[in-house]
Motif scaffolding. Structure first.
Motif, PDB file in Angstrom:
ATOM      1  N   GLU A  60     -93.946  45.158 -41.105  1.00  0.00           N
ATOM      2  CA  GLU A  60     -94.833  44.095 -41.570  1.00  0.00           C
ATOM      3  C   GLU A  60     -96.121  44.038 -40.745  1.00  0.00           C
ATOM      4  OE1 GLU A  60     -92.871  40.265 -42.950  1.00  0.00           O
ATOM      5  OE2 GLU A  60     -91.461  40.976 -41.437  1.00  0.00           O
ATOM      6  N   ASP A  61     -97.196  43.699 -41.407  1.00  0.00           N
ATOM      7  CA  ASP A  61     -98.454  43.410 -40.742  1.00  0.00           C
ATOM      8  C   ASP A  61     -98.653  41.901 -40.798  1.00  0.00           C
ATOM      9  OD1 ASP A  61    -100.944  43.186 -39.712  1.00  0.00           O
ATOM     10  OD2 ASP A  61    -101.971  44.390 -41.233  1.00  0.00           O
ATOM     11  N   ARG A  62     -98.361  41.241 -39.686  1.00  0.00           N
ATOM     12  CA  ARG A  62     -98.396  39.781 -39.657  1.00  0.00           C
ATOM     13  C   ARG A  62     -99.676  39.249 -39.034  1.00  0.00           C
ATOM     14  NH1 ARG A  62     -92.810  37.007 -39.469  1.00  0.00           N
ATOM     15  NH2 ARG A  62     -94.312  35.328 -39.241  1.00  0.00           N
ATOM     16  N   ARG A  63    -100.677  40.110 -38.886  1.00  0.00           N
ATOM     17  CA  ARG A  63    -101.919  39.653 -38.261  1.00  0.00           C
ATOM     18  C   ARG A  63    -102.607  38.563 -39.066  1.00  0.00           C
ATOM     19  NH1 ARG A  63    -105.160  45.088 -37.714  1.00  0.00           N
ATOM     20  NH2 ARG A  63    -104.149  45.338 -39.756  1.00  0.00           N
ATOM     21  N   TYR A  64    -102.438  38.580 -40.388  1.00  0.00           N
ATOM     22  CA  TYR A  64    -103.163  37.634 -41.237  1.00  0.00           C
ATOM     23  C   TYR A  64    -102.217  36.654 -41.929  1.00  0.00           C
ATOM     24  CZ  TYR A  64    -106.499  41.358 -40.413  1.00  0.00           C
ATOM     25  OH  TYR A  64    -107.288  42.296 -39.807  1.00  0.00           O
ATOM     26  N   ASP A  65    -101.031  36.487 -41.362  1.00  0.00           N
ATOM     27  CA  ASP A  65    -100.094  35.514 -41.907  1.00  0.00           C
ATOM     28  C   ASP A  65    -100.646  34.100 -41.665  1.00  0.00           C
ATOM     29  OD1 ASP A  65     -97.703  33.553 -41.480  1.00  0.00           O
ATOM     30  OD2 ASP A  65     -96.875  35.240 -42.623  1.00  0.00           O
ATOM     31  N   PRO A  66    -100.796  33.272 -42.707  1.00  0.00           N
ATOM     32  CA  PRO A  66    -101.401  31.936 -42.543  1.00  0.00           C
ATOM     33  C   PRO A  66    -100.699  31.094 -41.491  1.00  0.00           C
ATOM     34  CG  PRO A  66    -101.217  32.500 -44.864  1.00  0.00           C
ATOM     35  CD  PRO A  66    -100.479  33.559 -44.120  1.00  0.00           C
ATOM     36  N   ASP A 105     -99.011  32.081 -38.842  1.00  0.00           N
ATOM     37  CA  ASP A 105     -99.326  32.586 -37.510  1.00  0.00           C
ATOM     38  C   ASP A 105    -100.751  32.229 -37.104  1.00  0.00           C
ATOM     39  OD1 ASP A 105     -96.814  33.614 -37.252  1.00  0.00           O
ATOM     40  OD2 ASP A 105     -97.374  35.659 -37.831  1.00  0.00           O
ATOM     41  N   LEU A 106    -101.689  32.336 -38.048  1.00  0.00           N
ATOM     42  CA  LEU A 106    -103.082  32.018 -37.748  1.00  0.00           C
ATOM     43  C   LEU A 106    -103.250  30.545 -37.388  1.00  0.00           C
ATOM     44  CD1 LEU A 106    -104.919  34.075 -40.529  1.00  0.00           C
ATOM     45  CD2 LEU A 106    -104.756  34.605 -38.091  1.00  0.00           C
ATOM     46  N   LYS A 110    -101.721  29.930 -33.962  1.00  0.00           N
ATOM     47  CA  LYS A 110    -102.588  30.450 -32.909  1.00  0.00           C
ATOM     48  C   LYS A 110    -103.785  29.530 -32.688  1.00  0.00           C
ATOM     49  CE  LYS A 110    -105.331  34.519 -31.642  1.00  0.00           C
ATOM     50  NZ  LYS A 110    -105.790  35.881 -32.072  1.00  0.00           N
ATOM     51  N   TYR A 111    -104.371  29.040 -33.785  1.00  0.00           N
ATOM     52  CA  TYR A 111    -105.533  28.155 -33.685  1.00  0.00           C
ATOM     53  C   TYR A 111    -105.165  26.853 -32.984  1.00  0.00           C
ATOM     54  CZ  TYR A 111    -109.199  24.925 -35.139  1.00  0.00           C
ATOM     55  OH  TYR A 111    -110.203  23.974 -35.148  1.00  0.00           O
TER      56      TYR A 111
END
Length: 290
Positions: free
Chosen positions: A206-212, A214-215, A218-219
């Motif tokens: 999985e590419d979870r860099r742009y998972d809402p 997670d974002l 992080k914010y």
């Protein structure tokens, strides 16, 4: 001098032939030299005669080919192995001392094998299989010491470990690494069915860099961290807070000398204030996190 020697050597190889087959045939036609001729050439090279070095290298190319043939089982091009061995031969010629009384072939074998070994370790696998001295020793000896294609028995593992001076754990680990296969991240583009695509890592990683989620997490964590830092800075005195902000939190970071001039103290005093401020910040943030 080494660059000049390599240039002269490359020029001669171009004359010998372009393809690996023609190169090998041409190398076999180069005459060997006697011990006396070898000593004379080595002495001339020590005096700066590059042509003598070239003759020493050329007369031992067949020896490099013979050594390189012993490394056929690693799936690398024979021409590349020979090329690396030739580099080792040139290094040996550069360091050869005829006054010691040892033939060049005996001295060069260690340099030739070392270059070939390094090349194999760099290119044999994408994932490194050798990271320690014991693993390096096993990598180049375990294949020949195995009696068959099956896994080693416990007695064979103990025998190999004793012969090579390594632990049985190292033997088992290297056997597992040598038996593993590298897998392409993407499935072959010309696959005939979907089975290859299903088992390629790109199908299930999985590419979870742009998972809402997670974002957002992080914010919010960054906002929380900034808030905690602001509260910790607020507990410092005005001078300490300004020094920390000027030194680390601004876009144009101030130097110790600049702050020393502003507060009419030494740069060492600014450094001391900065260190004390960091200790207070760490203590405050640690308390808030706990």
């Amino acid at each position: 001098m080494a660059k000049a020697l390599a240039l002269a050597f490359d020029t001669q190889l171009a004359v010998l032939g372009q393809s690996p087959e023609s190169y090998m045939q041409a190398v076999k036609t180069i005459p060997m030299i006697t011990a006396k001729e070898e000593r004379e050439l080595a002495e001339r090279f020590q005096e700066g005669d590059l042509n003598a070095a070239r003759q020493l290298v050329l007369s031992h190319l067949r020896f490099v080919m013979y050594i390189a043939q012993g490394y056929r089982g690693y799936g690398l091009a024979q021409a590349d192995l020979i090329q690396e061995g030739n580099i080792g031969l040139m290094k040996a010629v550069k360091r050869f001392d005829p006054s010691v009384g040892v033939r060049l072939v005996s001295f060069a074998v260690h340099w030739i094998r070392a270059e070939i070994h390094e090349y194999i370790l760099r290119n044999w696998r994408i994932v490194k299989v050798v990271t320690t001295k014991a693993q390096r020793k096993l990598f180049f000896n375990l294949r020949s010491m195995k009696k068959g294609l099956s896994w080693l028995t416990q007695s064979e593992v103990e025998s190999v470990a004793q012969d090579l001076g390594v632990s049985t754990k190292d033997v088992l680990e290297m056997e597992k690494r040598l038996s593993s296969q590298d897998i392409a991240f993407d499935a072959p583009s010309d696959a005939d069915d979907d089975e290859d695509s299903f088992f390629s890592p790109s199908a299930y990683l999985e590419d979870r860099r742009y998972d809402p989620a997670d974002l957002i997490e992080k914010y919010e964590w960054e906002i929380h961290g900034h808030g905690q830092l602001e509260q910790a800075l607020g507990q410092l005195d005005a001078r300490s807070r300004d020094i920390v902000q000027q030194r680390w939190l601004g876009e144009n970071k101030a130097t110790l000398q600049e702050l020393a001039g502003r507060y009419q103290v030494s740069a060492e005093r600014i450094r001391q204030i900065e260190n004390e401020a960091f200790k207070k910040l760490k203590s405050s943030l640690r308390t808030k996190l706990n």
